[in-house]
Design a protein around this motif. Structure first.
Motif, PDB file in Angstrom:
ATOM      1  N   UNK A 127       0.960  -1.269  -0.211  1.00  0.00           N
ATOM      2  CA  UNK A 127      -0.065  -0.114  -0.093  1.00  0.00           C
ATOM      3  C   UNK A 127       0.824   1.548   0.002  1.00  0.00           C
ATOM      4  N   UNK A 128       1.913   1.210   0.767  1.00  0.00           N
ATOM      5  CA  UNK A 128       2.846   2.464   0.889  1.00  0.00           C
ATOM      6  C   UNK A 128       3.553   2.480  -0.264  1.00  0.00           C
ATOM      7  N   UNK A 129       3.897   1.540  -0.961  1.00  0.00           N
ATOM      8  CA  UNK A 129       4.620   1.859  -2.286  1.00  0.00           C
ATOM      9  C   UNK A 129       3.716   2.313  -3.409  1.00  0.00           C
ATOM     10  N   UNK A 130       2.439   1.827  -3.224  1.00  0.00           N
ATOM     11  CA  UNK A 130       1.447   2.624  -4.414  1.00  0.00           C
ATOM     12  C   UNK A 130       1.051   3.792  -4.028  1.00  0.00           C
ATOM     13  N   UNK A 131       0.724   4.084  -2.660  1.00  0.00           N
ATOM     14  CA  UNK A 131       0.290   5.361  -2.329  1.00  0.00           C
ATOM     15  C   UNK A 131       1.061   6.148  -1.131  1.00  0.00           C
ATOM     16  N   UNK A 132       2.295   6.566  -1.492  1.00  0.00           N
ATOM     17  CA  UNK A 132       3.218   6.960  -0.545  1.00  0.00           C
ATOM     18  C   UNK A 132       2.927   8.183   0.317  1.00  0.00           C
ATOM     19  N   UNK A 133       2.044   9.050  -0.155  1.00  0.00           N
ATOM     20  CA  UNK A 133       1.602  10.273   0.258  1.00  0.00           C
ATOM     21  C   UNK A 133       0.086  10.555   0.536  1.00  0.00           C
ATOM     22  N   UNK A 134      -0.258  11.195   1.351  1.00  0.00           N
ATOM     23  CA  UNK A 134      -1.866  11.495   1.468  1.00  0.00           C
ATOM     24  C   UNK A 134      -2.444  11.888   0.013  1.00  0.00           C
ATOM     25  N   UNK A 135      -1.545  12.862  -0.546  1.00  0.00           N
ATOM     26  CA  UNK A 135      -1.973  13.523  -1.900  1.00  0.00           C
ATOM     27  C   UNK A 135      -2.135  12.097  -3.084  1.00  0.00           C
ATOM     28  N   UNK A 136      -1.324  11.201  -2.963  1.00  0.00           N
ATOM     29  CA  UNK A 136      -1.494  10.105  -3.540  1.00  0.00           C
ATOM     30  C   UNK A 136      -2.807   9.126  -3.550  1.00  0.00           C
ATOM     31  N   UNK A 137      -2.992   8.998  -2.221  1.00  0.00           N
ATOM     32  CA  UNK A 137      -4.156   8.438  -1.791  1.00  0.00           C
ATOM     33  C   UNK A 137      -5.536   9.225  -2.127  1.00  0.00           C
ATOM     34  N   UNK A 138      -5.345  10.357  -1.989  1.00  0.00           N
ATOM     35  CA  UNK A 138      -6.703  11.091  -2.195  1.00  0.00           C
ATOM     36  C   UNK A 138      -7.062  10.975  -3.821  1.00  0.00           C
ATOM     37  N   UNK A 139      -6.015  10.803  -4.651  1.00  0.00           N
ATOM     38  CA  UNK A 139      -6.043  10.940  -6.243  1.00  0.00           C
ATOM     39  C   UNK A 139      -6.241   9.512  -6.681  1.00  0.00           C
ATOM     40  N   UNK A 140      -6.232   8.493  -5.563  1.00  0.00           N
ATOM     41  CA  UNK A 140      -6.063   7.152  -6.222  1.00  0.00           C
ATOM     42  C   UNK A 140      -7.359   6.684  -6.969  1.00  0.00           C
ATOM     43  N   UNK A 141      -7.110   5.739  -7.937  1.00  0.00           N
ATOM     44  CA  UNK A 141      -8.305   5.242  -8.763  1.00  0.00           C
ATOM     45  C   UNK A 141      -8.886   4.314  -7.468  1.00  0.00           C
ATOM     46  N   UNK A 142     -10.223   4.102  -7.517  1.00  0.00           N
ATOM     47  CA  UNK A 142     -10.922   3.326  -6.403  1.00  0.00           C
ATOM     48  C   UNK A 142     -10.796   1.721  -6.942  1.00  0.00           C
ATOM     49  N   UNK A 143     -10.647   1.202  -7.996  1.00  0.00           N
ATOM     50  CA  UNK A 143     -10.568   0.194  -8.459  1.00  0.00           C
ATOM     51  C   UNK A 143      -8.976  -0.618  -8.068  1.00  0.00           C
ATOM     52  N   UNK A 144      -8.160   0.281  -8.309  1.00  0.00           N
ATOM     53  CA  UNK A 144      -6.818   0.207  -7.975  1.00  0.00           C
ATOM     54  C   UNK A 144      -6.389   0.185  -6.691  1.00  0.00           C
ATOM     55  N   UNK A 145      -7.324   0.913  -5.529  1.00  0.00           N
ATOM     56  CA  UNK A 145      -7.054   1.214  -4.269  1.00  0.00           C
ATOM     57  C   UNK A 145      -7.725  -0.387  -3.549  1.00  0.00           C
ATOM     58  N   UNK A 146      -8.879  -0.720  -4.282  1.00  0.00           N
ATOM     59  CA  UNK A 146      -9.604  -1.800  -3.806  1.00  0.00           C
ATOM     60  C   UNK A 146      -8.775  -3.123  -4.118  1.00  0.00           C
ATOM     61  N   UNK A 147      -7.945  -3.198  -5.361  1.00  0.00           N
ATOM     62  CA  UNK A 147      -7.084  -4.181  -5.512  1.00  0.00           C
ATOM     63  C   UNK A 147      -6.094  -4.421  -4.604  1.00  0.00           C
ATOM     64  N   UNK A 148      -5.329  -3.277  -4.329  1.00  0.00           N
ATOM     65  CA  UNK A 148      -4.261  -3.508  -3.156  1.00  0.00           C
ATOM     66  C   UNK A 148      -4.764  -3.883  -1.857  1.00  0.00           C
ATOM     67  N   UNK A 149      -6.033  -3.609  -1.722  1.00  0.00           N
ATOM     68  CA  UNK A 149      -6.628  -4.108  -0.395  1.00  0.00           C
ATOM     69  C   UNK A 149      -7.385  -5.322  -0.518  1.00  0.00           C
ATOM     70  N   UNK A 150      -7.394  -6.107  -1.615  1.00  0.00           N
ATOM     71  CA  UNK A 150      -8.102  -7.323  -1.897  1.00  0.00           C
ATOM     72  C   UNK A 150      -7.253  -8.353  -0.804  1.00  0.00           C
ATOM     73  N   UNK A 151      -8.195  -8.977  -0.137  1.00  0.00           N
ATOM     74  CA  UNK A 151      -8.141 -10.004   0.854  1.00  0.00           C
ATOM     75  C   UNK A 151      -7.922  -9.701   2.167  1.00  0.00           C
ATOM     76  N   UNK A 152      -8.167  -8.170   2.466  1.00  0.00           N
ATOM     77  CA  UNK A 152      -8.083  -7.614   3.833  1.00  0.00           C
ATOM     78  C   UNK A 152      -9.556  -7.751   4.366  1.00  0.00           C
TER      79      UNK A 152
END
Length: 386
Positions: free
Chosen positions: A65-90
């Motif tokens: 997660x931190x590699x894909x979204x290293x900052x708050x700005x990166x997370x705020x601009x994240x594509x939702x499907x990409x975000x859910x994909x890295x969360x997949x399984x949690x």
């Protein structure tokens, strides 16, 4: 009269408790990646991931997660499907969606910097009292309690608190007790020490009291009542829900996937088509279409069967189910029976896609769907003529 035995502690006793407890923590604490930083963003992400999830599981997710979204700005601009994909399984995917919403709040209202007061932190989407206390104490050194199940178990035994920890109203009592004993010099370390103690030593059953650094201060230990605490009412049994799932393959070897609605359980995630059925119908299908040696590879036309019809197009079903999977959510228990069929379907709804097994990793699958895919693969391997 409410039990307030923590108020009977002298300042000297509190100071000794803090010193002995923190000495134990500094010596025994687990080496975890989010403990190597005071970055409030990293601490926030780790605390959200740790909700309802084992530490060992979280570590890998945290790094990715931190590699894909290293900052708050990166997370705020994240594509939702990409975000859910890295969360997949949690699981508990609303946590990931709330992270993005909160990151957008921070960018819009706090110039991309995590707010530094407990009141402002609490205003962020998805952040409750525990997470706010963890961020405030660990990142900013504020003497704020971080009260979760582990902490309530420890503190209830420490002071023989007999209030039901399943009731929201009991949190005020634990907050009062924690404010009496929390270290003002190292509040974050103190909170994390309680988390470690609750997960490793002061466990729900058979606590390792001989190893506990708070043994000299624990009233339940002195009275031999460790097993009496915490007091907690039993959770309601999850409601059973029954589904038929269809692994429908086209002539290209692709399977039909369907995206769930944008709100509700497993929002916007992809699964094989699902149809809810009654328990009676489910049990009938489970019994009547089980694997039989002489006909396990037989195929038949859907409209000639007693299976539910899912599509107008012709579907040829394998004359047996591929097995069932179960999955427990906090309030529901899914029972899903999987069938395999071949389809000539060409026209798709807006929320449908055909995808090969090799392309499944491009879609966000909830845990039940992952289990169904494993069930499908297992049958492919076991039936060479499948």
């Amino acid at each position: 009269m409410k039990n307030e035995k923590w108020n009977e502690l002298s300042p000297e006793t509190v100071a000794r408790l803090q010193a002995e407890f923190l000495e134990w923590y500094h010596r025994e604490k687990r080496n975890l990646p989010w403990r190597a930083t005071s970055d409030p963003y990293a601490i926030w992400i780790s605390e959200i991931m740790l909700q309802q999830t084992r530490v060992e599981t979280v570590i890998g997710y945290y790094y990715r997660f931190m590699e894909l979204f290293p900052t708050i700005h990166d997370l705020a601009a994240a594509d939702e499907q990409k975000l859910l994909k890295v969360w997949e399984g949690l699981g508990y995917y609303s946590r990931a969606r709330n992270l993005k919403i909160a990151a957008q709040q921070i960018v819009d209202e706090y110039h991309g910097e995590m707010p530094k007061t407990i009141e402002e932190i609490r205003k962020l989407k998805g952040i409750g009292p525990y997470t706010a206390g963890a961020i405030a104490s660990i990142a900013f050194g504020l003497p704020e309690p971080a009260i979760d199940g582990n902490v309530m178990r420890v503190v209830s035994r420490l002071f023989e608190i007999d209030e039901d920890i399943a009731k929201a109203s009991s949190r005020k009592t634990f907050d009062e007790a924690m404010r009496k004993i929390i270290s003002h010099e190292e509040p974050g370390e103190f909170n994390q020490a309680l988390m470690d103690l609750g997960s490793r030593i002061c466990t729900p059953t058979s606590p390792e009291c001989a190893e506990c650094p708070l043994q000299d201060f624990c009233l339940a230990y002195k009275d031999g009542r460790q097993e009496d605490f915490p007091v907690k009412t039993k959770k309601l049994k999850p409601k059973d829900v029954y589904y038929v799932a269809t692994a429908l393959e086209n002539s290209k070897g692709e399977y039909l996937l369907q995206q769930r609605p944008a709100s509700g359980l497993l929002a916007s995630m992809w699964t094989f088509p699902l149809m809810e059925v009654s328990e009676t119908e489910y049990q009938r299908l489970l019994k009547e279409w089980q694997k039989k040696t002489d006909e396990q590879l037989s195929l038949f036309v859907a409209e000639e069967s007693e299976l539910p019809e899912f599509f107008d197009q012709k579907v040829v079903w394998q004359k047996r189910h591929l097995g069932e999977i179960t999955h427990i959510f906090s309030h529901l228990k899914w029972h899903v029976l999987l069938f395999y069929g071949r389809t000539e379907q060409k026209e798709l709804e807006e929320n449908q896609r055909f995808a090969s097994v090799n392309a499944f990793n491009e879609y966000v699958f909830p845990k039940p769907q992952q289990k169904l895919v494993e069930q499908l693969k297992k049958n492919h391997l076991s039936d060479k003529d499948f």
